[in-house]
Design an enzyme around this catalytic site. Structure first.
Site, PDB file in Angstrom:
ATOM      1  N   TYR A  32     -74.686 -41.592  -0.634  1.00  9.19           N
ATOM      2  CA  TYR A  32     -73.814 -42.765  -0.609  1.00  9.19           C
ATOM      3  C   TYR A  32     -73.540 -43.242   0.806  1.00  9.19           C
ATOM      4  O   TYR A  32     -73.858 -42.558   1.786  1.00  9.19           O
ATOM      5  CB  TYR A  32     -72.492 -42.470  -1.332  1.00  9.19           C
ATOM      6  CG  TYR A  32     -71.505 -41.631  -0.533  1.00  9.19           C
ATOM      7  CD1 TYR A  32     -71.719 -40.275  -0.315  1.00  9.19           C
ATOM      8  CD2 TYR A  32     -70.363 -42.202   0.029  1.00  9.19           C
ATOM      9  CE1 TYR A  32     -70.822 -39.509   0.412  1.00  9.19           C
ATOM     10  CE2 TYR A  32     -69.453 -41.440   0.751  1.00  9.19           C
ATOM     11  CZ  TYR A  32     -69.691 -40.096   0.941  1.00  9.19           C
ATOM     12  OH  TYR A  32     -68.799 -39.347   1.665  1.00  9.19           O
ATOM     13  N   LYS A 146     -75.405 -37.668   3.665  1.00  7.11           N
ATOM     14  CA  LYS A 146     -74.173 -38.179   3.069  1.00  7.11           C
ATOM     15  C   LYS A 146     -74.297 -38.056   1.550  1.00  7.11           C
ATOM     16  O   LYS A 146     -74.597 -39.015   0.845  1.00  7.11           O
ATOM     17  CB  LYS A 146     -73.908 -39.623   3.521  1.00  7.11           C
ATOM     18  CG  LYS A 146     -72.442 -40.002   3.444  1.00  7.11           C
ATOM     19  CD  LYS A 146     -72.123 -41.169   4.352  1.00  7.11           C
ATOM     20  CE  LYS A 146     -70.736 -41.731   4.124  1.00  7.11           C
ATOM     21  NZ  LYS A 146     -69.629 -40.819   4.366  1.00  7.11           N
ATOM     22  N   GLU A 179     -66.682 -30.821  12.291  1.00 10.17           N
ATOM     23  CA  GLU A 179     -66.190 -32.164  11.948  1.00 10.17           C
ATOM     24  C   GLU A 179     -65.068 -32.045  10.939  1.00 10.17           C
ATOM     25  O   GLU A 179     -64.744 -30.946  10.467  1.00 10.17           O
ATOM     26  CB  GLU A 179     -67.319 -33.042  11.392  1.00 10.17           C
ATOM     27  CG  GLU A 179     -67.837 -32.583  10.042  1.00 10.17           C
ATOM     28  CD  GLU A 179     -68.852 -33.546   9.404  1.00 10.17           C
ATOM     29  OE1 GLU A 179     -68.967 -34.705   9.830  1.00 10.17           O
ATOM     30  OE2 GLU A 179     -69.514 -33.104   8.446  1.00 10.17           O
ATOM     31  N   LEU A 203     -72.078 -35.037   9.881  1.00 12.13           N
ATOM     32  CA  LEU A 203     -72.636 -36.340   9.565  1.00 12.13           C
ATOM     33  C   LEU A 203     -72.717 -37.124  10.874  1.00 12.13           C
ATOM     34  O   LEU A 203     -71.767 -37.117  11.663  1.00 12.13           O
ATOM     35  CB  LEU A 203     -71.723 -37.071   8.577  1.00 12.13           C
ATOM     36  CG  LEU A 203     -72.277 -38.410   8.085  1.00 12.13           C
ATOM     37  CD1 LEU A 203     -73.405 -38.184   7.087  1.00 12.13           C
ATOM     38  CD2 LEU A 203     -71.185 -39.237   7.441  1.00 12.13           C
TER      39      LEU A 203
HETATM   40  N1  PDD Z   1     -66.646 -40.536   5.243  1.00 10.60           N
HETATM   41  N2  PDD Z   1     -68.083 -36.917   8.526  1.00 10.60           N
HETATM   42  C1  PDD Z   1     -67.902 -36.883   7.189  1.00 10.60           C
HETATM   43  C2  PDD Z   1     -68.029 -35.570   6.480  1.00 10.60           C
HETATM   44  C3  PDD Z   1     -67.603 -38.078   6.495  1.00 10.60           C
HETATM   45  O1  PDD Z   1     -67.444 -38.039   5.160  1.00 10.60           O
HETATM   46  C4  PDD Z   1     -67.462 -39.297   7.210  1.00 10.60           C
HETATM   47  C5  PDD Z   1     -67.166 -40.600   6.533  1.00 10.60           C
HETATM   48  C6  PDD Z   1     -67.650 -39.274   8.599  1.00 10.60           C
HETATM   49  C7  PDD Z   1     -67.572 -40.526   9.426  1.00 10.60           C
HETATM   50  O2  PDD Z   1     -68.706 -41.337   9.207  1.00 10.60           O
HETATM   51  P1  PDD Z   1     -68.673 -42.909   9.480  1.00 10.60           P
HETATM   52  O3  PDD Z   1     -68.191 -43.105  10.875  1.00 10.60           O
HETATM   53  O4  PDD Z   1     -70.095 -43.323   9.322  1.00 10.60           O
HETATM   54  O5  PDD Z   1     -67.760 -43.516   8.451  1.00 10.60           O
HETATM   55  C8  PDD Z   1     -67.968 -38.066   9.217  1.00 10.60           C
HETATM   56  C9  PDD Z   1     -66.621 -41.703   4.390  1.00 10.60           C
HETATM   57  C10 PDD Z   1     -66.045 -42.916   4.990  1.00 10.60           C
HETATM   58  C11 PDD Z   1     -66.079 -41.340   3.029  1.00 10.60           C
HETATM   59  O6  PDD Z   1     -66.505 -40.334   2.516  1.00 10.60           O
HETATM   60  O7  PDD Z   1     -65.263 -42.068   2.467  1.00 10.60           O
END
Ligand code: PDD
Length: 279
Positions: A32, A146, A179, A203
């Protein structure tokens, strides 16, 4: 109006239907993206779609849509919703088939796109900062994917919430902090930014990427290097990054005060620089 697209069908989120045989439903077998739109324009859609392709390839899901077609579907769904400040959720599951671990060879993936109103973010998130907890890493070894298999993140987030914290930070057995359950982590040491390298442990966040870019533009030193729990605890500033809330200061970890307990000046500078990218 909030809208769902599912394999060509478009309608309200309440009316959207998916089969009980969807592999996402049965196995969490899918990938996703979450994209934010500011005033009708999606931020970094290309980067999100590139990452979706990497995630799909890593879990051996062949995306049947040409990149331009996929982009069009998402842009059109956002346009049709009429929502200007939106959160767009894009999900691809391996497909629909009676439950069995080994997937059939010729499966057509299912594509879901939802467009929702961007939730209100309280200004205090930025002016006061948030608390975080740490916990042992208990996810899998492919965190650069993801994946919609998010049970570990759900448990971590709930544990954080019960501790009055907004995020849970994962820590490896050697003390390395990787993270957050739904965010990347930056610490500030000697005026420089440090964040975990974009390997299988984290991620490669889109906002993380732009924060590193903004730091370069502002002449702030930024390093992609592992850091440990004691570096975290003695950091001058800590912040987390993610698509929904962008950049959020962290002022307390496991009950210990970070950087005097107030959001730091570098965090604010970086956030201002980032915000100028989507204005
Ligand atoms: N989550 N690390 C993890 C484990 C994440 O699930 C997310 C984002 C990030 C940050 O990624 P980005 O900057 O591309 O949004 C880092 C999303 C937004 C979610 O699960 O809703």
């Amino acid at each position: 109006m909030e809208l769902a697209y599912f394999n060509g069908w478009v309608g309200s989120l309440e009316e959207a239907r998916v089969s009980v045989n969807d592999r996402g439903y049965n196995f969490g077998d899918g990938v996703y993206e979450v994209v934010r739109a500011y005033n009708g324009v999606m931020f970094a859609l290309e980067e999100h779609l590139a990452r979706l392709a990497l995630s799909a390839a890593a879990v051996e899901i062949d995306l049947p849509w040409a990149p331009a077609r996929l982009k069009n579907i998402i842009v059109e769904t956002l346009g049709e919703s009429g929502i200007k400040d939106a959160l767009i959720y894009i999900q691809v599951t391996r497909g629909t088939a009676p439950r069995g671990h080994v997937p059939e060879e010729e499966m057509r993936p299912n594509l879901l796109v939802t467009v929702r109103n961007m939730p209100d973010i309280p200004p205090s998130l930025y002016s006061e900062g948030v608390k975080a907890i740490t916990m042992p890493e208990f996810r899998w070894q492919m965190c650069s994917v993801k994946s919609i298999s998010l049970q570990a993140s759900v448990l971590a987030k709930r544990r954080a919430e019960r501790a009055g914290a907004a995020e849970a930070f994962f820590v490896l057995p050697d003390g390395t902090v990787t993270e957050g359950a739904s965010s990347n982590i930056f610490i500030v040491g000697d005026g420089a930014l440090i964040t975990h390298p974009a390997d299988n442990r984290v991620l490669a966040g889109v906002i993380r990427h732009f924060v590193l870019k903004v730091a370069g533009t502002l002449g702030v030193k930024a390093m992609e290097e592992p850091f440990n729990i004691s570096d975290l605890m003695k950091a001058e500033e800590v912040f987390i990054t993610g698509t929904v809330a962008e950049i959020v200061p962290v002022v307390n970890v496991d009950g210990k005060i970070i950087g005097g307990g107030r959001p730091g000046p570098l965090t604010a500078r970086i956030h201002k620089g980032f915000a100028s990218l989507h204005k």
